[in-house]
Design a protein around this motif. Structure first.
Motif, PDB file in Angstrom:
ATOM      1  N   GLY A  79       1.560  -0.676 -11.527  1.00 16.58           N
ATOM      2  CA  GLY A  79       2.362  -1.198 -10.422  1.00 16.58           C
ATOM      3  C   GLY A  79       3.576  -1.995 -10.852  1.00 16.58           C
ATOM      4  O   GLY A  79       4.189  -2.678 -10.045  1.00 16.58           O
ATOM      5  N   LYS A  80       3.936  -1.912 -12.123  1.00 14.29           N
ATOM      6  CA  LYS A  80       5.076  -2.680 -12.614  1.00 14.29           C
ATOM      7  C   LYS A  80       6.358  -2.265 -11.896  1.00 14.29           C
ATOM      8  O   LYS A  80       7.103  -3.086 -11.363  1.00 14.29           O
ATOM      9  CB  LYS A  80       5.251  -2.448 -14.125  1.00 14.29           C
ATOM     10  N   SER A  81       6.612  -0.916 -11.918  1.00 15.26           N
ATOM     11  CA  SER A  81       7.818  -0.424 -11.281  1.00 15.26           C
ATOM     12  C   SER A  81       7.821  -0.803  -9.814  1.00 15.26           C
ATOM     13  O   SER A  81       8.841  -1.258  -9.276  1.00 15.26           O
ATOM     14  CB  SER A  81       7.909   1.082 -11.393  1.00 15.26           C
ATOM     15  N   TRP A 127       0.837  -1.195   0.000  1.00 14.24           N
ATOM     16  CA  TRP A 127       0.000   0.000   0.000  1.00 14.24           C
ATOM     17  C   TRP A 127       0.869   1.242   0.000  1.00 14.24           C
ATOM     18  O   TRP A 127       1.938   1.264   0.637  1.00 14.24           O
ATOM     19  CB  TRP A 127      -0.866   0.039   1.254  1.00 14.24           C
ATOM     20  N   TYR A 128       0.443   2.248  -0.754  1.00 12.27           N
ATOM     21  CA  TYR A 128       0.990   3.592  -0.531  1.00 12.27           C
ATOM     22  C   TYR A 128      -0.060   4.338   0.262  1.00 12.27           C
ATOM     23  O   TYR A 128      -1.096   4.714  -0.283  1.00 12.27           O
ATOM     24  CB  TYR A 128       1.208   4.337  -1.844  1.00 12.27           C
ATOM     25  N   GLY A 129       0.217   4.539   1.540  1.00 15.52           N
ATOM     26  CA  GLY A 129      -0.836   5.121   2.363  1.00 15.52           C
ATOM     27  C   GLY A 129      -2.030   4.195   2.350  1.00 15.52           C
ATOM     28  O   GLY A 129      -1.914   3.031   2.739  1.00 15.52           O
ATOM     29  N   THR A 130      -3.151   4.680   1.847  1.00 13.43           N
ATOM     30  CA  THR A 130      -4.320   3.796   1.798  1.00 13.43           C
ATOM     31  C   THR A 130      -4.526   3.217   0.408  1.00 13.43           C
ATOM     32  O   THR A 130      -5.472   2.473   0.174  1.00 13.43           O
ATOM     33  CB  THR A 130      -5.604   4.556   2.171  1.00 13.43           C
ATOM     34  N   PHE A 131      -3.617   3.587  -0.516  1.00 11.68           N
ATOM     35  CA  PHE A 131      -3.784   3.137  -1.894  1.00 11.68           C
ATOM     36  C   PHE A 131      -3.126   1.776  -2.073  1.00 11.68           C
ATOM     37  O   PHE A 131      -1.941   1.594  -1.804  1.00 11.68           O
ATOM     38  CB  PHE A 131      -3.164   4.187  -2.818  1.00 11.68           C
ATOM     39  N   HIS A 132      -3.899   0.823  -2.486  1.00 14.12           N
ATOM     40  CA  HIS A 132      -3.435  -0.547  -2.610  1.00 14.12           C
ATOM     41  C   HIS A 132      -2.763  -0.742  -3.971  1.00 14.12           C
ATOM     42  O   HIS A 132      -3.424  -0.960  -4.969  1.00 14.12           O
ATOM     43  CB  HIS A 132      -4.656  -1.475  -2.489  1.00 14.12           C
TER      44      HIS A 132
HETATM   45  N1  LIG Z   1       5.705   7.142  -3.677  1.00 13.27           N
HETATM   46  C1  LIG Z   1       4.428   6.925  -4.024  1.00 13.27           C
HETATM   47  N2  LIG Z   1       3.435   7.345  -3.208  1.00 13.27           N
HETATM   48  C2  LIG Z   1       2.142   7.141  -3.534  1.00 13.27           C
HETATM   49  N3  LIG Z   1       1.726   6.533  -4.667  1.00 13.27           N
HETATM   50  C3  LIG Z   1       2.690   6.107  -5.525  1.00 13.27           C
HETATM   51  C4  LIG Z   1       4.064   6.288  -5.249  1.00 13.27           C
HETATM   52  N4  LIG Z   1       4.776   5.775  -6.276  1.00 13.27           N
HETATM   53  C5  LIG Z   1       3.850   5.283  -7.154  1.00 13.27           C
HETATM   54  N5  LIG Z   1       2.604   5.474  -6.697  1.00 13.27           N
HETATM   55  C6  LIG Z   1       1.369   5.051  -7.348  1.00 13.27           C
HETATM   56  O1  LIG Z   1       1.398   3.663  -7.438  1.00 13.27           O
HETATM   57  C7  LIG Z   1       0.844   3.208  -8.678  1.00 13.27           C
HETATM   58  C8  LIG Z   1       1.821   2.270  -9.368  1.00 13.27           C
HETATM   59  O2  LIG Z   1       2.977   2.992  -9.697  1.00 13.27           O
HETATM   60  P1  LIG Z   1       4.134   2.349 -10.612  1.00 13.27           P
HETATM   61  O3  LIG Z   1       5.188   3.410 -10.745  1.00 13.27           O
HETATM   62  O4  LIG Z   1       4.530   1.075 -10.034  1.00 13.27           O
HETATM   63  O5  LIG Z   1       3.390   2.126 -11.972  1.00 13.27           O
HETATM   64  P2  LIG Z   1       4.018   1.585 -13.340  1.00 13.27           P
HETATM   65  O6  LIG Z   1       3.219   0.420 -13.698  1.00 13.27           O
HETATM   66  O7  LIG Z   1       5.465   1.473 -13.231  1.00 13.27           O
HETATM   67  O8  LIG Z   1       3.658   2.795 -14.309  1.00 13.27           O
HETATM   68  P3  LIG Z   1       4.575   3.479 -15.436  1.00 13.27           P
HETATM   69  O9  LIG Z   1       4.440   2.652 -16.622  1.00 13.27           O
HETATM   70  O10 LIG Z   1       3.916   4.818 -15.568  1.00 13.27           O
HETATM   71  O11 LIG Z   1       5.941   3.558 -14.883  1.00 13.27           O
HETATM   72  C9  LIG Z   1       0.558   4.467  -9.476  1.00 13.27           C
HETATM   73  O12 LIG Z   1      -0.824   4.695  -9.414  1.00 13.27           O
HETATM   74  C10 LIG Z   1       1.265   5.543  -8.775  1.00 13.27           C
HETATM   75  O13 LIG Z   1       0.537   6.749  -8.818  1.00 13.27           O
END
Ligand SMILES: Nc1ncnc2c1ncn2[C@@H]1O[C@H](COP(=O)(O)OP(=O)(O)OP(=O)(O)O)[C@@H](O)[C@H]1O
Ligand SMILES: Nc1ncnc2c1ncn2[C@@H]1O[C@H](COP(=O)(O)OP(=O)(O)OP(=O)(O)O)[C@@H](O)[C@H]1O
Ligand SMILES: [Mg+2]
Ligand SMILES: [Mg+2]
Lengths: 316, 255, 404, 430, 255
Positions: free
Chosen positions: B52-54, B23-28
């Motif tokens: 959420g790949k990264s 979770w980021y804060g409350t965001f799953h």
């Molecule tokens: N430090 C953070 N705090 C809060 N939310 C975050 C944080 N980092 C990423 N997120 C959120 O988490 C979710 C997943 O992020 P992530 O970077 O893993 O996506 P991704 O699949 O790599 O996307 P992209 O292709 O744009 O890189 C996104 O909705 C992003 O807004």
């Protein structure tokens, strides 16, 4: 104890003013001279045997007391008025009076003022951080006069302000006025008014609580005063130390009795103190007496035998 | 090529992720991720932005901490114990989208820094290793330059070499080519293909579907923090099962 | 796949205090906290020991005692019988007064100099660069002393105005520049003066109302009224009219030389003027640089875009450049205000009785309560600076440009 | 479609035009004067006003300066020489230059020592300021400089600075021995080693061995005191500033708050109150019997003051680094201490140098405040002994002008350097 | 489309430049420029970097002053007379490479600023016009946002709308798309094409040769401060005459 500290250090830390000609001021070579400086040197000579083993610490009105109570200095000889609250509340110990002073006023002759009672409405330069501003406030209030104070930190600046006419009157201890006036280009253009508005017994002081050290300072000062009374001078002290027929002189100079030992010093302590700069009278004449630019007369500061207030308790 | 690569996959488990949630804060962000990566496997992770790949990849490297579930890397459980984290980080190399080279150090110093300070390799030896890998990514002659003096493609190759110098057993790539100009993408992909051919275990977030088809053993498709579909590349591209995957592929290939 | 489980809860081991990310932060913070506490305990015990040795104690009772000294500039009632607390408040008000005056003046000087530094006029540019560099690179204390010296050594003493053929004379017979300060006529409020004052205030409101109306008119109908001279007229005319209609209810009391000083009128102390202008000119140099940087931070493209829309230079300045430049200028401007307030503590160099001069000066000397006095003094400055920082944060948050 | 211009639409230039010289109104002095001085009426008025101001300034200054008396024993003698003409009494500078520069207690036969230290300062600081121009080996001298300068200015046995240096060396050796294993171990080991070394050597009787005549701190004064306070405090405050900045960036709330409170407290109060603390209050907080020099207490206070400001500058530098640098370091397995030391700080400090230099200039100017607590720095010398003396009572402009000039030269020089450096950093594409 | 557009060109002269020369200091930027633009004409100016294209365009708008020769815009002679300059500027709209929107004003305020203060249009009316043009560039829903909240392509379209709100008779574009990402370029070009179709007189510095071919009546090629060649787009691209033009075209089309 302070005595041991001073001996271990080999130097007496003595607080003085940042510069008041005649009392304590560095000359062009950085050598400190003056009446207060003489007291410091006498104590250093008595304790350490060397009148030059003094570190002079310039202090302002604000810093002098902390410097003393924090131990930065061992002795404060900075024309400091002996008052009840300083002695009791601030926990210091005045070891005597080396100058009986009183607060006076100096005005330019051109103003035509002859009495302090005529000063209503004047602008008055005061050196802050002393009892002067309290006396001044009291005096003007008592006499129902108003005035405008111009507070200034150092004597040098007060002098500047006064000379430039930024204030009509300069007030501080009468001795200080004389000293300041002496430094003027035309001392004759300024008069010191006759009123003395306060009692200002100035004397060296030490920290409360270390009575042994206080005794040394007190009796060194008394030795200087007594020496004048008994005619011991820097010129004849050595000779008198061979022995005289006056037991009191002998006790002072250490040839009789063990006064030095009682103080925790050696027998010659008072002789050295006198040799350092002369007895009280000599110091006075050399630094602030009538033949110096400052030109103070002995007045209250004469020996009791001459109708003054100087009265050393007996050495016995 | 994909066939050839396939063969090197062994039975040993390199990374094991079990029921991991973050979770980021409350965001799953990551939900119930289960993933086993075998040694020598090359996995491409695809999915829409924000899926959420990264985050997944960064969890493996403990750049982000996860809140639930277990991650085991090369037999070491990723816990809050610093020793374990250190161990894992030195097993796992990571290449970032923006290279993150250290601009105040030369290329050579970039490559020797970690071996010297983390692995305690003598400097000379570290430099030899570094030159070896710089040769591998075909820029030994740039060793004494500073990152700012290189092109993006070269910088990314340095970043790869820098990771390799720690002799990691697993490499993570987070969109390594997406900050590059088209001409430079190829340089970097070539390097990665070469690595793949040597049997390095790789997890790669990328939108380069050509690369995925050529190199990957497995393509993982993520959406909304979950693994939606995974399959061999051929199957994945030609015959996606899930609606979401189909939509995504249609967009990305059409583009 | 495998059975899911959280990482097993390991039993706590001591080594985890350093090795486990969960506990390590606590360990470090605990150590830091202990160190700080130990430091304070050490300093505190020294303090107690020293005070006991000296037979002193910490007490704020002195604040209630009568101060026994006079202050030459008091914005509230004060006599030597008032308490030390009141003396401190007098000092605080004096600090605030000089800081306020210096802030206003410094802003005006700074804005003019900053704009002049961007002037197309080479000579003006260079002259202003000279001013800015000269003042930025010399300590403020030296400037304070220099300006104070000009005040005392160059300006005439009141006595110079005396006599048949005085060395100095008053400006318009009403204003005297002396080395004790500036003597100005003071208004005498006769009957009806309240009306005049009210009209004056009303006309200030009127000016704003007019400008507001003019803008609204432009927005509503596209009619652009002139702004400059009507504002001026509204500002001056009604007051003058009422003033004369009521038979000049407000008269001036002129300062006159009597006794030692000028009597009557108002006096602005020399030390106040010296400190005020020294701080203003010194800080003005810094503000000038801020203003210049702020204006330059608005890219040339903005001006060009505005110009190509047909806006006139004055409007470009008002509508496009200034609103953007202000965002850049104001934060450092506020910290310059803070600096002025802090630098005003150098008042002792010129004998101006600010809070450092009363509470941190004479009160400290007379009572010997150094620790207490200095603590209160620092507290006061700290409060001011916290208040100003809070203000700055509010401003920054309000003005932040909206970004994606 | 209108044919009128459709015919003319095709156009090919057959001969290329050469560069032509611009019309006369576009070049030369005429254009410059018109553009820069008399662009339009308001501007022309401004020009005239500026010329008038300049004239007034020069008319006041030049005769005063050119007529100045450089050789006289006192202000009265000056006035006699001038005989009513406008002119400065610069004799005070020739008479008292030594006091202005060195204070009134530094032994005059030893002036060469601080002077030499001052000259060497440039040698020491050059490789730091101009990294690209000077060989890196010169940094060794920079590292030695504090000890040399201490020895030159304060005198005493040469063994004191040598032992001090060796203590650092011992500490460093221990540090570098252990640092690859653990930063904390290396760091604290180094500190312990250095202190042990100093403690042991402190027991040795080294009085008078290879000694220069010792001079007490109290005897420092004049401009030298400003310079000493400035350089010592700025150099000491950089490490503290770094620590505070890192602390303030930390995600451990207690450490962060300790740093925030310290920084905001120090920045919230005027320096002069801190100097009062040094002068009046600090002694109460030290163990009974300890007796610090005033100069030492002042150095402590100014260093604290400068640290808070430098911390803020460095915090800016840290914030300017992209997040990726931290992550890059972390992903390679570097721990916090390593990534700070090897990756983050070198970059952050480089960005911060102009800011640090600006703080240094401000601080150097602020060292004049020590005159308020009765120390005899340049301003203190002028306000105290010199202006109070019978001979020179009244020579304000010459003395204050001299002080202003000295500070101006130093501060202007430094700030020009910092601007140059800022430009360098901007164009530095590394 | 080019044909359709062609038809709106009239005989009236919109801009007439005669023998214009400009120097920066001693550097001769524009040399003997002669150019007549007819009302409704759409001119694309091309040329290598530094050839003076921007300077030429900016001279028409009096953003730069020229030192020799005459520029007449819509019958008004461009002199140092402020009245004339104002007149010309309100006839001529300009769109910059970097948009130069006012970041402290909302989109709507950006668009109404000049009409209110220069044209003295009542606010309500100005807002209606602005919304009209914002609809035209297809972003009416962004009216209350700030420029910083829009993408580059949207910002550039706002910049166009802002110019249009002054109802200029001539539009100047200085590389309006070169600061944009590829996807956004199309948005902006579409808007410009639409404008062109409505018969707006346009002078456009651009390297978008597709746009030139589709929309322009005339392509002007500049080099070293001179007009080297001009022609209809078809001719210009298929059959360049001057060596310099050939070289330039080979570079730009090969790219
Ligand atoms: N430090 C953070 N705090 C809060 N939310 C975050 C944080 N980092 C990423 N997120 C959120 O988490 C979710 C997943 O992020 P992530 O970077 O893993 O996506 P991704 O699949 O790599 O996307 P992209 O292709 O744009 O890189 C996104 O909705 C992003 O807004
Ligand atoms: N303000 C100026 N002062 C001096 N020279 C300038 C100035 N502006 C532009 N120049 C020079 O004038 C020449 C023409 O510039 P201009 O911007 O018109 O070129 P351009 O054709 O628009 O090039 P680009 O395609 O790079 O925008 C260039 O050599 C440029 O360096
Ligand atoms: Mg990502
Ligand atoms: Mg251009």
């Amino acid at each position: 104890a302070t005595l041991d500290d001073v001996k271990a250090r080999g130097v007496l830390n003595c607080g003085v003013t940042t510069g008041l000609v005649g009392f304590a001021a560095p000359d062009a070579n950085g050598e400190w001279n003056g009446f207060d400086v003489g007291v410091c040197r006498a104590v250093a000579a008595a304790v350490l045997g060397d009148p030059t083993a003094v570190e002079f610490v310039p202090t302002t009105g604000k810093t002098r007391f902390t410097a003393l109570s924090s131990g930065e200095i061992d002795l404060l000889a900075r024309n400091t008025t002996w008052t009840f609250s300083r002695d009791v509340d601030l926990k210091f110990e005045f070891v005597g009076v080396n100058y009986y002073d009183g607060q006076g006023f100096m005005v330019p002759k051109a103003l035509g003022v002859s009495s302090a009672k005529e000063l209503s409405g004047a602008t008055v330069c005061i050196q802050t951080g002393t009892t002067t501003e309290l006396n001044l406030a009291d005096y003007f209030r008592k006499n129902n006069m108003d005035y405008q104070p111009v507070p200034i930190e150092t004597n040098a600046e007060a002098q500047q302000q006064y000379l430039a006419g930024a204030c009509d009157v300069y007030t501080t201890d009468a001795s200080g006025l004389a000293a300041t006036r002496a430094a003027f280009e035309n001392p004759g253009d300024h008069v010191v008014l006759p009123e003395i508005i306060s009692k200002e017994p100035l004397g060296p002081l030490v920290r409360h609580g270390d009575n042994d050290w206080g005794d040394i300072a007190r009796w060194t000062l008394n030795a200087l005063i007594a020496a004048e009374e008994y005619g011991i001078t820097s010129a004849n002290a050595e000779e008198m130390a061979q022995g005289t027929d006056s037991p009191e002189i002998n006790r002072i100079l250490g040839t009789e009795g063990n006064l030095g030992e009682m103080l925790g010093l050696d027998a010659d302590w008072a002789k050295r103190a006198i040799l350092a700069g002369g007895n009280y009278g000599e110091l006075f004449e050399k630094n602030i007496g009538e033949n110096t630019p400052i030109g103070l007369s002995r007045g209250l500061n004469a020996q009791w035998t001459d109708g003054g207030l100087l009265y050393s308790p007996p050495f016995r | 090529m994909a066939e050839a690569a396939q063969m090197q996959v062994s039975d040993e488990v390199a990374v094991q992720i079990e029921n991991m949630n973050k979770w980021y804060g409350t965001f799953h962000v990551l939900r119930d991720i289960d993933l086993t990566v075998y040694r020598g496997e090359r996995i491409v992770i695809a999915g829409p932005s924000g899926s959420g790949k990264s985050t997944l990849i960064r969890c493996i490297n403990a750049l982000e901490e996860h809140q639930k579930g277990r991650i085991t890397v090369d037999g070491t459980l990723l816990s809050s114990d610093l020793k374990n984290i250190d161990k894992i980080r030195s097993e796992v190399g990571m290449v970032f989208q923006h290279f993150n080279l250290f601009p105040h150090l030369t290329i050579l110093e970039n490559c020797t820094l970690a071996p010297i300070w983390v692995r305690k390799t003598p400097k000379r030896e570290a430099e030899e290793t570094a030159m070896h890998f710089l040769e591998k990514v075909k820029i030994p002659e740039q060793a004494d330059k500073y990152p700012g003096q290189l092109s993006g493609g070269q910088q990314q190759r340095v970043a790869i070499a820098r990771s390799l110098c720690m002799r990691p057993r697993i490499m993570l790539f987070d969109e390594p080519t997406s900050a590059l100009d088209p001409e430079m993408i190829k340089e970097v992909l070539d390097t990665m293909v070469e690595l793949a051919e040597e049997g390095m275990t790789m997890l790669c977030v990328t939108h380069e579907m050509g690369f995925a088809q050529a190199v990957a053993n497995r393509v993982i498709f993520m959406d909304a923090g979950q693994i939606v579909e995974q399959n061999e590349p051929k199957e994945f591209f030609n015959n996606p099962k899930h609606e979401r995957t189909k939509l995504f592929l249609s967009q990305i290939l059409g583009h | 796949m495998t059975t899911l489980s959280d990482p097993p809860r390991e039993s706590f081991r001591l080594s985890m205090l350093i090795n486990d990310t969960r506990y390590r932060a606590y360990t470090f913070q605990f150590i830091a906290l202990m160190l700080v506490l130990a430091l304070f305990a050490y300093l505190g015990s020294n303090l107690v020991a020293n005070l006991r040795a000296a037979g002193l104690n910490i007490s704020y009772e002195f604040l209630g005692e009568s101060s026994n000294y006079d202050i030459n500039q008091t914005l509230i009632d004060y006599t030597s019988q008032s308490s030390h607390l009141r003396a401190s408040i007098v000092g605080v008000l004096n600090t605030l007064l000089v800081a306020f005056l210096a802030c206003v003046t410094a802003t005006i000087i700074g804005v003019i100099a900053g704009v002049a530094r961007l002037s197309p006029n080479w000579l003006v540019r260079k002259l202003m660069a000279g001013y800015v560099e000269a003042f930025r690179n010399v300590p403020v204390l030296i400037w304070i002393i220099i300006i104070f010296t000009i005040m005392t050594a160059v300006l005439p003493a009141p006595s110079a105005f005396r006599g048949e053929d005085p060395d100095a004379s008053m400006l318009f017979g009403a204003v005297a520049f002396t080395n004790r300060g500036l003597y100005l006529p003071a208004p005498i409020w006769g009957p009806g003066s309240l009306v005049v004052v009210l009209v004056f205030i009303a006309s200030i409101v009127g000016v704003f109302a007019y400008r507001r109306y003019a803008t609204k008119l432009l927005y509503d109908t596209g009619k652009l009224l002139p702004m400059g001279w009507p504002s001026l007229a509204i500002f001056i005319l009604p007051t003058l009219l009422v003033y004369f209609l009521l038979g000049r209810p407000i008269t001036l009391e002129y300062p006159e030389l009597a006794g030692f000083n000028f009597q009557g009128g108002t006096q602005i102390l020399g030390s106040l003027i010296a400190l005020w202008w020294a701080l203003a000119i010194y800080t003005g140099a810094f503000i000038a640089e801020n203003v210049r940087a702020g204006i330059q931070a608005v890219s040339k493209g903005q001006t060009e875009a505005a110009a190509s829309l047909g806006l006139r230079p004055k409007r470009i300045m008002n509508l496009v450049v200034l609103p953007q430049a202000l965002r850049v200028i104001i934060p450092p401007l506020i910290s310059n205000y803070l600096n002025i307030t802090k630098n005003s503590s150098l008042a002792i160099a010129v004998g101006y009785m600010d809070v450092t001069g009363t509470l941190g000066g004479i009160t400290l000397n007379q009572t010997g309560r150094a620790i207490e006095a200095i603590l209160l003094l620092m507290l006061f400055y700290l409060l001011i600076s916290l208040a100003i920082s809070a203000l700055m944060n509010v401003y920054n948050n309000a003005m932040r440009l909206k970004e994606r | 479609m209108s044919d009128t211009h459709q015919q003319s639409i095709g156009y090919v230039r057959d001969s290329m035009l050469p560069q032509a010289t611009p019309p006369a109104s576009e070049t030369g002095a005429v254009k410059w004067v018109r553009q820069n001085l008399f662009l339009n009426i308001p501007n022309s008025i401004l020009t005239l006003v500026a010329i008038f101001v300049l004239y007034k300034l020069l008319a006041g200054f030049l005769p005063w300066f050119l007529n100045g008396v450089w050789d006289a024993p006192s202000i009265r003698a000056c006035r006699e020489v001038l005989d009513g003409d406008a002119g400065g009494c610069f004799a005070v500078l020739t008479e008292r230059w030594n006091q202005l520069l060195f204070g009134f207690k530094y032994p005059s036969e030893l002036y060469w020592r601080p002077t030499l230290a001052f000259v060497l300062l440039f040698v020491a600081i050059a490789p730091v300021l101009f990294r690209k121009v000077f060989p890196a080996q010169m940094l060794i001298f920079t590292a030695l400089y504090p000890f040399i300068a201490y020895f030159l200015i304060w005198g005493g046995s040469i063994l004191i600075p040598i032992f001090a240096l060796l203590g650092f060396v011992a500490g460093y050796l221990v540090y570098s021995r252990f640092v690859t294993q653990s930063f904390a171990m290396g760091f604290f080991g180094g500190i312990v080693a250095a202190f042990v070394f100093w403690w042991i050597t402190g027991l040795l009787p080294i009085e008078g061995i290879l000694a220069l005549e010792p001079v007490a701190s109290r005897d420092m004064g004049g401009f030298m005191l400003n310079l000493i306070l400035g350089t010592v405090c700025v150099s000491l405050s950089i490490p503290f500033g770094i620590a505070l900045a890192l602390g303030r960036q930390s995600d451990m709330p207690i450490i962060k708050w300790i740093c925030v409170v310290f920084i905001e407290f120090i920045r919230g109060v005027p320096l002069i109150t801190l100097l009062f603390v040094a002068n009046v209050v600090l002694a109460y907080f030290l163990p009974p019997g300890t007796n610090f020099d005033l100069i030492l207490r002042v150095i402590i206070m100014i260093t604290m003051f400068a640290s808070a400001y430098i911390a803020e500058v460095i915090r800016g530098g840290l914030a300017a680094l992209p997040r990726g640098q931290y992550e890059g370091a972390e992903s390679l397995g570097l721990d916090y201490a390593q990534s700070m030391r090897l990756i983050i700080l070198p970059q952050a400090l480089k960005i911060s140098i102009p800011g640090i230099v600006n703080v240094a200039v401000g601080l150097f100017k602020d060292t004049t405040l020590v005159s308020v607590i009765s120390m005899f720095d340049l301003v203190g010398m002028i306000r105290g002994p010199i202006l109070a003396s019978t001979e020179w009572n009244g020579v304000y402009w010459e003395l204050l002008g001299f002080a202003a000039l000295l500070f101006f030269v130093v501060c202007y020089g430094i700030s020009q350097y910092s601007q140059w450096l800022e430009r360098q950093l901007q164009t530095d594409h590394r």
